[in-house]
Design an enzyme around this catalytic site. Structure first.
Site, PDB file in Angstrom:
ATOM      1  N   SER A 408       0.833  -1.214   0.000  1.00 21.78           N
ATOM      2  CA  SER A 408       0.000   0.000   0.000  1.00 21.78           C
ATOM      3  C   SER A 408       0.860   1.253   0.000  1.00 21.78           C
ATOM      4  O   SER A 408       0.328   2.360  -0.063  1.00 21.78           O
ATOM      5  CB  SER A 408      -0.941  -0.005   1.203  1.00 21.78           C
ATOM      6  OG  SER A 408      -0.204  -0.161   2.381  1.00 21.78           O
ATOM      7  N   HIS A 429      -2.967  -2.682  -5.825  1.00 23.33           N
ATOM      8  CA  HIS A 429      -3.294  -2.316  -4.447  1.00 23.33           C
ATOM      9  C   HIS A 429      -4.773  -2.554  -4.210  1.00 23.33           C
ATOM     10  O   HIS A 429      -5.612  -1.744  -4.621  1.00 23.33           O
ATOM     11  CB  HIS A 429      -2.921  -0.852  -4.188  1.00 23.33           C
ATOM     12  CG  HIS A 429      -3.223  -0.409  -2.788  1.00 23.33           C
ATOM     13  ND1 HIS A 429      -3.650   0.859  -2.482  1.00 23.33           N
ATOM     14  CD2 HIS A 429      -3.204  -1.087  -1.619  1.00 23.33           C
ATOM     15  CE1 HIS A 429      -3.852   0.950  -1.176  1.00 23.33           C
ATOM     16  NE2 HIS A 429      -3.573  -0.232  -0.623  1.00 23.33           N
ATOM     17  N   GLU A 441      -6.230  -0.038  -7.101  1.00 23.32           N
ATOM     18  CA  GLU A 441      -5.248   0.911  -7.632  1.00 23.32           C
ATOM     19  C   GLU A 441      -4.205   0.109  -8.402  1.00 23.32           C
ATOM     20  O   GLU A 441      -3.567  -0.783  -7.844  1.00 23.32           O
ATOM     21  CB  GLU A 441      -4.586   1.694  -6.492  1.00 23.32           C
ATOM     22  CG  GLU A 441      -5.440   2.817  -5.935  1.00 23.32           C
ATOM     23  CD  GLU A 441      -4.722   3.606  -4.847  1.00 23.32           C
ATOM     24  OE1 GLU A 441      -4.010   2.998  -4.040  1.00 23.32           O
ATOM     25  OE2 GLU A 441      -4.881   4.841  -4.785  1.00 23.32           O
ATOM     26  N   ASN A 479      -4.313   6.718  -0.290  1.00 18.51           N
ATOM     27  CA  ASN A 479      -3.707   6.827   1.043  1.00 18.51           C
ATOM     28  C   ASN A 479      -2.829   8.067   1.172  1.00 18.51           C
ATOM     29  O   ASN A 479      -2.707   8.637   2.260  1.00 18.51           O
ATOM     30  CB  ASN A 479      -2.901   5.565   1.360  1.00 18.51           C
ATOM     31  CG  ASN A 479      -3.816   4.396   1.707  1.00 18.51           C
ATOM     32  OD1 ASN A 479      -5.012   4.591   1.935  1.00 18.51           O
ATOM     33  ND2 ASN A 479      -3.284   3.193   1.701  1.00 18.51           N
TER      34      ASN A 479
END
Ligand code: T1G
Length: 704
Positions: A408, A429, A441, A479
């Site tokens: 991540s 991801h 992702e 994130n």
């Protein structure tokens, strides 16, 4: 100009075929030609009836959504379908594929319906911010009853052909290649029985069993803030009181009202953005290498979730773990995940059994992955561990295999460089739970080849996920942006805002949960680890806001320990405020010499969104996201952003970028986090542009 609706006699029955690729959407031209076909039928002395069907794999994918927001053009579908329904000769629908929105409304206006059992039939209009605007709210209750109709209309969820048969929505279910013949026979039969009955002229449908207001309360609870489903209920209520003409007029009025709402613009933006995310300039037209076998390294929550997603999509999976006990545990986790799908009616029990018996292999040896087409590692988030795993994958994977990491935040360029095949290394991801969350992702590293990128997007589509391309950086798109609005949140807490006011303000924006409810759900230890990791990179202007570490030190990790920002008694899902948290935060403020001040709900919302939009603009400038709408898709499908607000970039455009920029500048006076304004934001405001202008520019270069 080629015809989009053809009319061909088969004996004494006209076959009317709608052929408007790719989904037979009902554009103005299709409406006009369908109208003409109905007129031709009624005048054709050689025809006693007609069958309507779709060319290709879809019956009709609904009204042409790209016409939304433009001035409506005659003939209007409502009128075309009333003329179709009133045709003195019967018309039967042969539903060869998805019949959605206006597509199902065409079928509802016919005098008989035959479908393939596997097709999807639905009225998804409320998910687009409108309501079934061509008779769906008037005919469906007359055909299957008010309660069943309300369920289909207010959820927007499709039903399959066999369920439709049980509901009375279909007259017959028939499999290809017999579908057309079955429809021709039904049309013949109705013609022999005399004048067809118009569904719209049947008796008024009954009131729902528990009354309309109970449905309204249920809808308000399930989609807080959204208006389309509530107005759809009003239209159905009109069907129980008015005849066809007045009922259709009321439906049209409500439809046009919704057409003007910002929610409709946002939901249509979300629809097209999800599809646009798959448009990649460097892979346009590339046929991805086929894949059937997926290898997974690591059988923890993520690895087992990824394996479950692949198995549910019909792929074969080999999962390896470090020892047999861990492999067996992974098998049990996957079996449990699939049992959940059975419980939700997404999978039959026998399908679950056969998947486990025939499609899933677990092993403790990397050699078991030597035939996998795509290998995905989901092991501990440590660069050294990942490099060891990739060295093993590099050694056993067959030539041309794709080597993917589920990291991540780690640097995928560094992982790729540790292999002999960097062109085949990519980031996938997944979001936990990987077999449920739609977002994926696709992190394209410097040396990843277009062929492997294309294959990753093909995998996303196969898994029923929305692939969004991301560049390599800490946190990729979602994130990375999250860490910034989380920092702004932490600063507000230190300056006086209560976590509970922040959760309330964020859920009032339409988010399913506030940041502290999310923190309790994900685990306060996860947040703690992320803060420790980011400490060395913490910007000099960032203030330490480690109050959450105090909860971690107390062992309050959130739901998993029954206590975090909230206390979770066994029977309460929502949780109640943990009374020990505010005193703990006050102590932190005192130690930092801060005099707390009040934050209104409106200021909390503006700061939260300003931080999100500011960092999102930087993500665009850094080329980590291809276009603003991709960032919207990330937040709509992975971070609980309210869909009827269209995502952070659409939200920013709707607020006005100048206002967002003013906010950032004003917040910078007391929060250094806002000191660095994203240059792109200043540039767009200076040029009077919007993020959507960038979307349009991006579409031009990816429509190749
Ligand atoms: N209008 C215009 N374009 C559409 C479209 C539509 N209805 N549906 C799909 N497309 C485009 C899509 O953007 C993509 O474009 C391409 O077609 C392939 O789509 C009066 C007012 C039918 C199940 O909500 O659910 O009817 O990216 O990748 O996976 O009451 O498309 O290739 O350039 O999704 O095979 C209601 C929406 C409309 C159905 C096929 N109908 N579509 O899935 O293809 S409102 C819907 C779908 C309405 C009436 C009201 C799916 C599909 P591009 P795709 P797919």
């Amino acid at each position: 100009m080629s015809a989009l609706v053809t009319y061909q006699l088969r004996g004494s029955i006209a076959v009317v075929t709608i052929d408007n690729p790719p989904v037979n959407a009902i554009s103005q031209k299709v409406r006009a030609e369908l109208d003409a076909a109905v007129t031709r039928l009624s005048e054709d002395t050689n025809a006693v009836a007609a069958v309507i069907t779709g060319a290709g794999k879809v019956f009709i994918g609904g009204a042409d959504i790209s016409e939304f927001g433009k001035p409506p053009q005659a003939p209007f579908l409502t009128e075309v379908l009333t003329r179709l329904e009133d045709c003195p000769k019967p018309i039967v629908a042969a539903i060869n594929g998805a019949a959605l929105g206006g597509g199902l409304e065409v079928a509802l206006a016919t005098h008989g319906r035959v479908a393939v059992s596997s097709v999807s039939l639905g009225l998804p209009e409320v998910t687009l911010g409108v309501l079934p605007g061509a008779g769906g709210t008037q005919r469906l209750p007359r055909l299957i009853g008010t309660d069943a109709a309300l369920d289909i209309i207010t959820t927007g969820k499709p039903v399959k052909g066999d369920t439709a048969l049980a509901l009375g929505l279909m007259d017959e279910v028939s499999e290809q290649p017999d579908l057309l013949d079955a429809a021709l026979r039904l049309a013949e039969k109705i013609a022999q029985a005399g004048a067809p009955q118009a569904t719209g002229l049947r008796a008024l449908p009954a009131q729902p069993a528990n009354g309309f207001d109970s449905i309204r309360s249920k809808v308000k609870a399930s989609a807080p803030g959204q208006v389309s489903a509530l107005k759809a209920i009003d239209a159905v209520e009109a069907a129980t009181k008015l005849g066809r003409t007045e009922g259709l007029a009321e439906e049209r009025r409500l439809f046009l009202e919704l057409m003007e709402t910002p929610q409709r613009a946002a939901l249509i933006h979300a629809f097209f953005s999800e599809r646009k995310a798959a448009h990649q300039p460097d892979v346009a037209g590339l046929m991805p290498e086929p894949f059937t076998e997926i290898g997974v390294v690591g059988g923890g929550t993520m690895g087992a979730g990824i394996a479950t997603a692949a198995l549910s999509a019909g792929l074969t999976v080999t999962l390896i773990e470090r020892d047999q006990a861990a492999a067996d545990k992974a098998f049990e986790t996957i079996s449990g995940n699939l049992a959940g799908a059975v419980k939700r009616g997404k999978l039959s029990e026998e399908a679950r059994q056969s998947i486990l018996a025939e499609k899933l292999t677990t092993s403790t040896s990397y050699d078991a992955l030597s035939t996998s087409d795509i290998l995905i590692e989901a092991v501990f988030e440590s660069m050294d561990v990942k490099k060891q795993v990739f060295a093993q994958l590099d050694a056993v994977a067959k030539p041309g295999a794709t080597l993917a990491t589920n990291t991540s935040y780690l640097d995928i360029n560094e992982i790729a460089a540790s292999t002999t095949r960097p062109q085949g290394v990519i980031g996938l991801h997944f979001f936990s739970p990987a077999h449920v969350m739609r977002l994926l992702e696709v992190v394209v590293a410097e040396k990843t080849s277009p062929a492997h990128t294309a294959r990753a997007f093909a995998l996303a589509k196969r898994l029923g996920k929305i692939g969004v391309r991301a560049g390599v950086c800490d946190g990729f798109i979602g994130n990375r942006i999250l860490s910034h609005y989380k920092t702004a949140t932490d600063h507000m807490v230190m300056d006086g805002a209560s976590p509970y006011d922040i959760d309330a303000a964020v859920t009032a924006l339409g988010f399913a949960m506030g940041p502290f409810q999310v923190s309790d759900l994900a685990g306060i230890d996860i947040g703690h680890a992320a803060r420790q990791r980011r400490k060395p990179f913490r910007h000099a202007l960032e203030r330490s806001a480690d109050y959450a570490d105090r909860l971690f030190e107390n062992g309050w990790l959130g739901r998993k320990t029954g206590r975090g920002f909230y206390i979770y008694d066994t029977n309460s899902q929502k949780g109640r405020i943990n009374p020990d948290v505010l005193p703990l935060i006050e102590a932190e403020r005192k130690a930092a010499g801060i005099k707390p001040r009040h934050f209104s709900m409106e200021e909390i919302q503006r700061r939260y969104m300003a931080a999100m939009i500011n960092e999102a603009a930087r993500v665009l400038t850094d080329g980590i996201a291809q276009r603003p709408s991709d960032i919207d898709v990330v937040f709509l499908s992975g971070y609980g952003f309210p869909r009827w607000r269209g995502g952070p970039m659409h939200f920013a455009d709707s607020q006005g970028l100048a206002k967002v920029l003013d906010d950032i500048r004003s917040f910078a006076s007391d929060d250094a986090h806002f000191w660095s304004v994203a240059p792109l934001l200043e540039e767009l405001v200076a040029n009077g542009q919007t993020f959507n202008d960038l979307n349009k520019a991006s579409t031009k270069d990816t429509n190749s």
